[in-house]
Scaffold this motif. Structure first.
Motif, PDB file in Angstrom:
ATOM      1  N   LYS A  83       0.849  -1.195   0.000  1.00  0.00           N
ATOM      2  CA  LYS A  83       0.000   0.000   0.000  1.00  0.00           C
ATOM      3  C   LYS A  83       0.884   1.243   0.000  1.00  0.00           C
TER       4      LYS A  83
ATOM      5  N   ARG B 132      -0.184   8.278  -2.453  1.00  0.00           N
ATOM      6  CA  ARG B 132      -0.614   8.299  -3.845  1.00  0.00           C
ATOM      7  C   ARG B 132      -1.708   7.269  -4.122  1.00  0.00           C
ATOM      8  N   SER B 133      -2.494   7.567  -5.140  1.00  0.00           N
ATOM      9  CA  SER B 133      -3.428   6.593  -5.702  1.00  0.00           C
ATOM     10  C   SER B 133      -2.906   6.198  -7.074  1.00  0.00           C
ATOM     11  N   GLU B 134      -3.435   5.102  -7.636  1.00  0.00           N
ATOM     12  CA  GLU B 134      -2.935   4.602  -8.904  1.00  0.00           C
ATOM     13  C   GLU B 134      -4.079   4.147  -9.808  1.00  0.00           C
ATOM     14  N   HIS B 135      -3.917   4.419 -11.096  1.00  0.00           N
ATOM     15  CA  HIS B 135      -4.825   3.911 -12.130  1.00  0.00           C
ATOM     16  C   HIS B 135      -4.023   2.934 -12.981  1.00  0.00           C
TER      17      HIS B 135
ATOM     18  N   TYR C 155      -8.837   1.100 -10.574  1.00  0.00           N
ATOM     19  CA  TYR C 155      -8.379   2.220  -9.745  1.00  0.00           C
ATOM     20  C   TYR C 155      -7.979   1.715  -8.366  1.00  0.00           C
TER      21      TYR C 155
ATOM     22  N   PRO D  30      -7.276   3.132  -4.713  1.00  0.00           N
ATOM     23  CA  PRO D  30      -7.336   4.320  -3.858  1.00  0.00           C
ATOM     24  C   PRO D  30      -6.090   4.456  -2.972  1.00  0.00           C
ATOM     25  N   GLN D  31      -5.791   5.677  -2.591  1.00  0.00           N
ATOM     26  CA  GLN D  31      -4.672   5.954  -1.690  1.00  0.00           C
ATOM     27  C   GLN D  31      -4.873   5.196  -0.376  1.00  0.00           C
TER      28      GLN D  31
ATOM     29  N   GLU E 296      -4.972   1.977   0.083  1.00  0.00           N
ATOM     30  CA  GLU E 296      -5.605   0.659  -0.053  1.00  0.00           C
ATOM     31  C   GLU E 296      -4.554  -0.424  -0.309  1.00  0.00           C
TER      32      GLU E 296
ATOM     33  N   GLN F 116       0.123   7.442 -11.667  1.00  0.00           N
ATOM     34  CA  GLN F 116       0.168   7.727 -10.228  1.00  0.00           C
ATOM     35  C   GLN F 116      -0.198   9.196 -10.001  1.00  0.00           C
TER      36      GLN F 116
ATOM     37  N   GLY G  46      -0.756  12.086  -6.644  1.00  0.00           N
ATOM     38  CA  GLY G  46      -0.642  12.281  -5.202  1.00  0.00           C
ATOM     39  C   GLY G  46       0.390  13.323  -4.843  1.00  0.00           C
TER      40      GLY G  46
END
Length: 475
Positions: free
Chosen positions: A399, A403-406, A432, A434-435, A437, A455, A457
């Protein structure tokens, strides 16, 4: 004791003489310059003869351990061991540690063939005749080095003056000569009786350790201690850092070969290059009628005797003679081939400046035990990467705090875990993360998986990663 030779492949170097393709984190031995294999893989193939060799031992450093394992796995070549150097200490400590490892595993009188992982060699009948002569000579009690028949007055190599012929077919070593200035190199070439020093050796494990004990006792003592206190980690043997760090930083030549009375040389006429400069790469390549070597996307007009290589943009070169134009994903080098021995000086200049230091250290493409990634685009609070995952491999369960990631699947089939849910993502599908997760990416298929990762964030550094489960033993 085995009657076969144990190859010891030195693969820890971080040279940057082939910048910008080669960086400290992606050195030339693991890069594909010519042919379909890296130089390291070509070295592995050269010792893949079960009648002559045992499975090889590789000595490298922490940063390259998974590269070594993965490139051997790609070829289906089993290794006898991977020794990890905790700190760079030149070739003598590495060879001493490998000799102690070989003696422990195969017996004191087992033969080591010490090979550089970044040399290009044509392994023909002449080459293997040379190896057999070296084996016979080593069994008679000599420390054997391989001398390459000079083809030009090269100043980038050390030389060996060849002495009297021995019963085995090898020769005694009269003396070692440092890298000479051009006039001295021309004199030696004209006089004859000299060979380039290839930095390749063959000797008994017990004998090289005895010679180390006599002429470089601190090296021998540190190597034995580092091995006795070593720890095992997956398929790797980690030499003890404190013990190994106590060794002097010295080469095999300086430590023993220039001092021992038992040095022998096998003059060798096989095709060899240490690929130490772009000029050497040009000489090795297949030249067109104008003397040019070009790879990747390139157009050459009114240009001759030049090396043009592109890993990214299309290079158009016009009206030049004897130049190297090399483009990586993030930098371009342009210089005269005759000056390419000095690329190291340019790299030091770049490394000294904060704005350009990163160009000498990291490469846009980074390799991991599961595959790797290429940095495509970096911006304010976002970056885009291309991930490639080897069939059957998976990233750590992890985790990120910032940042979150697609993820967009562009090739293959992905198995994606997000929290408690695992789903299959196919080509042209996205997901997707989520930050914060917990998530994981795996390739359950038979072909390479490629994903585009976006990315976003406040912090996008590689150290923003908490690994919860990792099959590769990383923290």
């Amino acid at each position: 004791m085995t009657s076969k030779i144990i190859p010891v492949i030195m693969a820890g170097g971080k040279g940057t003489r082939l910048w910008p393709l080669s960086r400290s984190s992606a050195p030339k031995q693991f890069i594909q310059f010519v042919g379909e294999q890296t130089l390291f893989q070509s070295t592995l193939k050269r010792v893949d003869d079960a009648a002559l060799y045992e499975a090889p031992i590789v000595i490298t450093n922490e940063d390259f351990r998974f590269l070594v394992a993965e490139q051997a796995r790609e070829l289906g070549i089993k290794l006898s061991g991977i020794l990890l150097e905790p700190i760079a200490r030149n070739t003598a400590p590495a060879v001493a540690a490998a000799a102690a490892f070989v003696a422990q595993r195969f017996g004191d009188d087992a033969l080591l063939h010490v090979l550089a992982s970044d040399h290009d060699i044509v392994a023909d009948a002449t080459y293997f005749d040379t190896v057999r002569t070296a084996k016979k000579t080593a069994l008679s009690g000599k420390l054997v080095t391989f001398g390459i028949t000079p083809t030009e007055p090269a100043t980038g190599y050390g030389y060996i003056e060849i002495g009297e012929k021995l019963a085995s077919g090898a020769h005694a070593v009269k003396r070692f000569v440092e890298k000479p200035a051009l006039p001295e190199a021309e004199k030696m070439l004209a006089a004859g009786g000299f060979a380039w020093n290839s930095g390749t050796f063959l000797f008994r494990a017990s004998q090289v350790l005895e010679e180390m004990s006599t002429y470089a006792p601190e090296v021998e003592k540190a190597a034995r201690a580092a091995l006795s206190k070593a720890s095992s980690d997956l398929d790797f043997t980690r030499l003890d850092a404190e013990a190994f760090g106590a060794s002097p930083d010295i080469s095999v030549d300086y430590a023993i070969m220039e001092k021992t009375a038992n040095a022998a040389v096998v003059p060798s006429s096989f095709t060899w290059s240490d690929l130490g400069s772009w000029d050497a790469v040009w000489k090795l390549g297949t030249r067109d009628e104008e003397g040019n070597v070009a790879t990747g996307k390139a157009t050459l007009i009114n240009t001759k005797n030049s090396l043009v290589m592109s890993r990214t943009s299309h290079l158009a070169v016009q009206g030049l003679d004897g130049v190297a134009v090399i483009a990586s994903e993030d930098a371009v080098y342009v210089g005269r081939l005759e000056d390419s021995q000095d690329v190291g000086k340019l790299v030091k200049h770049l490394a000294a400046a904060k704005a350009t230091a990163g160009l000498t250290e990291t490469h846009p493409t980074s390799y991991r035990p599961w595959g790797g990634y290429t940095s495509v685009l970096n911006g304010d609070r976002f970056q885009v990467k291309r991930l490639f995952v080897t069939p059957g491999k998976k990233l750590s369960l992890q985790k990120h705090h910032h940042r979150s990631e697609h993820w967009i699947c562009v090739k293959g089939t992905a198995e994606v875990t997000i929290g408690e849910v695992t789903k299959v993502v196919r080509e042209n599908e996205s997901v997707y993360i989520p930050q914060g997760e917990v998530h994981r990416l795996a390739n359950p298929g038979k072909i390479m998986l490629e994903m585009i990762e976006v990315q976003t964030g406040s912090y996008l550094g590689e150290d923003d990663i908490i690994r919860i489960v990792d099959e590769f033993g990383r923290g």
